[in-house]
Design a protein around this motif. Structure first.
Motif, mmCIF file in Angstrom:
data_model
loop_
_atom_site.group_PDB
_atom_site.id
_atom_site.type_symbol
_atom_site.label_atom_id
_atom_site.label_comp_id
_atom_site.label_asym_id
_atom_site.label_seq_id
_atom_site.Cartn_x
_atom_site.Cartn_y
_atom_site.Cartn_z
ATOM 1 N N LEU A 116 -8.128 -1.280 14.545
ATOM 2 C CA LEU A 116 -8.592 -2.404 13.729
ATOM 3 C C LEU A 116 -7.692 -2.588 12.516
ATOM 4 C CD1 LEU A 116 -12.424 -1.684 13.846
ATOM 5 C CD2 LEU A 116 -11.303 -3.715 14.775
ATOM 6 N N GLY A 117 -7.342 -1.486 11.884
ATOM 7 C CA GLY A 117 -6.467 -1.560 10.716
ATOM 8 C C GLY A 117 -5.113 -2.151 11.052
ATOM 9 N N GLN A 118 -4.542 -1.739 12.173
ATOM 10 C CA GLN A 118 -3.238 -2.259 12.574
ATOM 11 C C GLN A 118 -3.324 -3.737 12.932
ATOM 12 O OE1 GLN A 118 -0.441 -0.868 12.184
ATOM 13 N NE2 GLN A 118 -0.934 1.300 11.944
ATOM 14 N N SER A 119 -4.430 -4.146 13.544
ATOM 15 C CA SER A 119 -4.607 -5.551 13.885
ATOM 16 C C SER A 119 -4.683 -6.416 12.631
ATOM 17 C CB SER A 119 -5.881 -5.728 14.716
ATOM 18 O OG SER A 119 -6.154 -7.093 14.947
ATOM 19 N N LEU A 120 -5.426 -5.951 11.643
ATOM 20 C CA LEU A 120 -5.551 -6.705 10.408
ATOM 21 C C LEU A 120 -4.245 -6.709 9.628
ATOM 22 C CD1 LEU A 120 -9.147 -5.559 9.412
ATOM 23 C CD2 LEU A 120 -8.446 -7.816 10.215
ATOM 24 N N LEU A 121 -3.519 -5.607 9.670
ATOM 25 C CA LEU A 121 -2.211 -5.561 9.012
ATOM 26 C C LEU A 121 -1.252 -6.550 9.671
ATOM 27 C CD1 LEU A 121 -0.316 -4.253 6.943
ATOM 28 C CD2 LEU A 121 0.148 -2.465 8.625
ATOM 29 N N ALA A 122 -1.298 -6.648 10.982
ATOM 30 C CA ALA A 122 -0.458 -7.626 11.678
ATOM 31 C C ALA A 122 -0.813 -9.039 11.261
ATOM 32 C CB ALA A 122 -0.612 -7.458 13.191
ATOM 33 N N THR A 123 -2.106 -9.283 11.012
ATOM 34 C CA THR A 123 -2.532 -10.603 10.538
ATOM 35 C C THR A 123 -1.928 -10.909 9.174
ATOM 36 O OG1 THR A 123 -4.616 -10.504 11.767
ATOM 37 C CG2 THR A 123 -4.532 -12.001 9.885
ATOM 38 N N ILE A 124 -1.933 -9.929 8.282
ATOM 39 C CA ILE A 124 -1.334 -10.133 6.964
ATOM 40 C C ILE A 124 0.145 -10.464 7.091
ATOM 41 C CG2 ILE A 124 -0.692 -8.974 4.812
ATOM 42 C CD1 ILE A 124 -3.309 -7.419 5.001
ATOM 43 N N ARG A 125 0.865 -9.707 7.907
ATOM 44 C CA ARG A 125 2.304 -9.933 8.049
ATOM 45 C C ARG A 125 2.611 -11.290 8.669
ATOM 46 N NH1 ARG A 125 3.428 -3.707 9.923
ATOM 47 N NH2 ARG A 125 3.978 -2.897 7.854
ATOM 48 N N SER A 126 1.848 -11.672 9.685
ATOM 49 C CA SER A 126 2.105 -12.974 10.313
ATOM 50 C C SER A 126 1.737 -14.110 9.362
ATOM 51 C CB SER A 126 1.326 -13.094 11.624
ATOM 52 O OG SER A 126 -0.066 -13.112 11.398
ATOM 53 N N THR A 127 0.707 -13.916 8.546
ATOM 54 C CA THR A 127 0.329 -14.952 7.585
ATOM 55 C C THR A 127 1.379 -15.078 6.484
ATOM 56 O OG1 THR A 127 -2.012 -14.481 8.022
ATOM 57 C CG2 THR A 127 -1.527 -15.771 6.069
ATOM 58 N N LEU A 128 1.949 -13.960 6.059
ATOM 59 C CA LEU A 128 3.064 -14.013 5.111
ATOM 60 C C LEU A 128 4.223 -14.808 5.693
ATOM 61 C CD1 LEU A 128 3.092 -10.340 3.771
ATOM 62 C CD2 LEU A 128 2.776 -12.380 2.360
ATOM 63 N N LEU B 158 -4.288 0.653 6.291
ATOM 64 C CA LEU B 158 -4.511 -0.337 5.244
ATOM 65 C C LEU B 158 -4.421 0.257 3.849
ATOM 66 C CD1 LEU B 158 -7.423 -2.472 6.743
ATOM 67 C CD2 LEU B 158 -4.987 -2.977 6.688
ATOM 68 N N SER B 159 -3.981 1.508 3.742
ATOM 69 C CA SER B 159 -3.973 2.146 2.429
ATOM 70 C C SER B 159 -2.899 1.570 1.520
ATOM 71 C CB SER B 159 -3.790 3.657 2.578
ATOM 72 O OG SER B 159 -2.566 3.942 3.244
ATOM 73 N N ASP B 160 -1.683 1.419 1.998
ATOM 74 C CA ASP B 160 -0.572 0.910 1.190
ATOM 75 C C ASP B 160 0.205 -0.207 1.865
ATOM 76 O OD1 ASP B 160 -0.574 2.599 -1.202
ATOM 77 O OD2 ASP B 160 -0.149 4.231 0.183
ATOM 78 N N GLU B 161 0.131 -0.302 3.164
ATOM 79 C CA GLU B 161 1.014 -1.213 3.880
ATOM 80 C C GLU B 161 0.794 -2.685 3.554
ATOM 81 O OE1 GLU B 161 1.983 -0.192 8.015
ATOM 82 O OE2 GLU B 161 0.914 1.693 7.687
ATOM 83 N N PRO B 162 -0.435 -3.164 3.335
ATOM 84 C CA PRO B 162 -0.569 -4.572 2.929
ATOM 85 C C PRO B 162 0.151 -4.860 1.617
ATOM 86 C CG PRO B 162 -2.673 -3.733 3.694
ATOM 87 C CD PRO B 162 -1.753 -2.553 3.572
ATOM 88 N N GLU B 163 -0.015 -3.971 0.633
ATOM 89 C CA GLU B 163 0.674 -4.157 -0.648
ATOM 90 C C GLU B 163 2.189 -4.100 -0.473
ATOM 91 O OE1 GLU B 163 -3.356 -2.305 -1.615
ATOM 92 O OE2 GLU B 163 -1.826 -2.118 -0.070
ATOM 93 N N GLU B 164 2.651 -3.177 0.369
ATOM 94 C CA GLU B 164 4.093 -3.065 0.600
ATOM 95 C C GLU B 164 4.628 -4.323 1.286
ATOM 96 O OE1 GLU B 164 6.009 -0.830 -0.540
ATOM 97 O OE2 GLU B 164 4.593 0.714 -1.190
ATOM 98 N N ALA B 165 3.860 -4.874 2.225
ATOM 99 C CA ALA B 165 4.301 -6.084 2.916
ATOM 100 C C ALA B 165 4.372 -7.270 1.954
ATOM 101 C CB ALA B 165 3.357 -6.399 4.077
ATOM 102 N N ILE B 166 3.365 -7.403 1.105
ATOM 103 C CA ILE B 166 3.370 -8.488 0.117
ATOM 104 C C ILE B 166 4.503 -8.273 -0.875
ATOM 105 C CG2 ILE B 166 2.065 -9.535 -1.785
ATOM 106 C CD1 ILE B 166 -0.487 -8.868 -0.141
ATOM 107 N N GLY B 167 4.685 -7.040 -1.334
ATOM 108 C CA GLY B 167 5.766 -6.738 -2.262
ATOM 109 C C GLY B 167 7.129 -7.053 -1.671
ATOM 110 N N ALA B 168 7.323 -6.737 -0.400
ATOM 111 C CA ALA B 168 8.601 -7.027 0.255
ATOM 112 C C ALA B 168 8.866 -8.529 0.283
ATOM 113 C CB ALA B 168 8.602 -6.458 1.669
#
Length: 210
Positions: free
Chosen positions: A68-80, A136-146
């Motif tokens: 679930l976490g990886q699926s939601l992280l993929a959503t964040i990256r694709s939305t970015l 989901l601990s740091d990767e969403p923030e890292e993706a947004i930061g990138a």
């Protein structure tokens, strides 16, 4: 059963069916009341297959949670990518950031995956990996930061510290909204959008070039 033995990779279809069945039963019946027999029956596989693929029920719970976490992280990256990938001018920043935030507030925070993830975290936290080990601990923030670093490279933002900029952005948008309303789910509360917009504008006042 012990997870010390070598687990089978097996059929992707069977693996997916087991994960979906476990997810459904963990949510509806709870971890303790969800037997491996019931998971196997719902998945249409044998009990032995469940053990061969996942080792034990707790490992299966963690696999459901991580998936679930990886699926939601993929959503964040694709939305970015969809909202900020083509920003090339300063006047595009505000609408693009609002679009990104509102898509997350609608599509992500209102999703069944997010609701399930939150439910499992509440009811079975002692059986799950520590928060620092979660996808989901740091990767969403890292993706947004990138992405902010990319915009800085294009001369649109001033970002000395990309991760700090991401933390500030999340704090000004989603965190501030949750603190005020108890939710950042725009689909459930019409008051979310004005707060998100105000947060985006506050972020740009601090980080936009010029």
């Amino acid at each position: 059963m012990s997870t010390s033995k070598t687990l089978r990779t097996g059929s992707p279809q069977k693996r997916s069916a087991i994960l979906l069945a476990a997810r459904e039963l963990f949510v509806t019946d709870g971890f303790d009341r969800s037997s491996v027999d019931a998971i196997a029956a719902l998945a249409g596989v044998s009990k032995r297959t469940v053990y061969d693929y996942f080792g034990d029920k707790q490992t299966l719970l963690r696999a459901v949670f991580d998936g679930l976490g990886q699926s939601l992280l993929a959503t964040i990256r694709s939305t970015l990518d969809d909202t900020l990938g083509d920003v090339a001018a300063a006047d595009q920043l505000e609408p693009a950031l609002i679009d990104f935030s509102m898509r997350i507030a609608n599509d992500w925070l209102d999703s069944a995956d997010y609701a399930t993830l939150q439910g499992l975290a509440r009811t079975d936290s002692e059986r799950l990996p520590s928060s620092k080990d979660s996808p989901l601990s740091d990767e969403p923030e890292e993706a947004i930061g990138a992405r902010f670093a990319t915009l800085a490279g294009a001369g649109l933002l001033e970002v000395p510290d990309a991760r700090l900029a991401a933390d500030h952005y999340i704090g000004l948008t989603f965190a501030a909204t949750i603190n005020r309303l108890g939710t950042a789910n725009a689909a459930a509360d019409s008051r979310v959008q004005p707060l998100i917009v105000a947060g985006v504008r506050a972020f740009l006042r601090a980080y936009r070039v010029g």
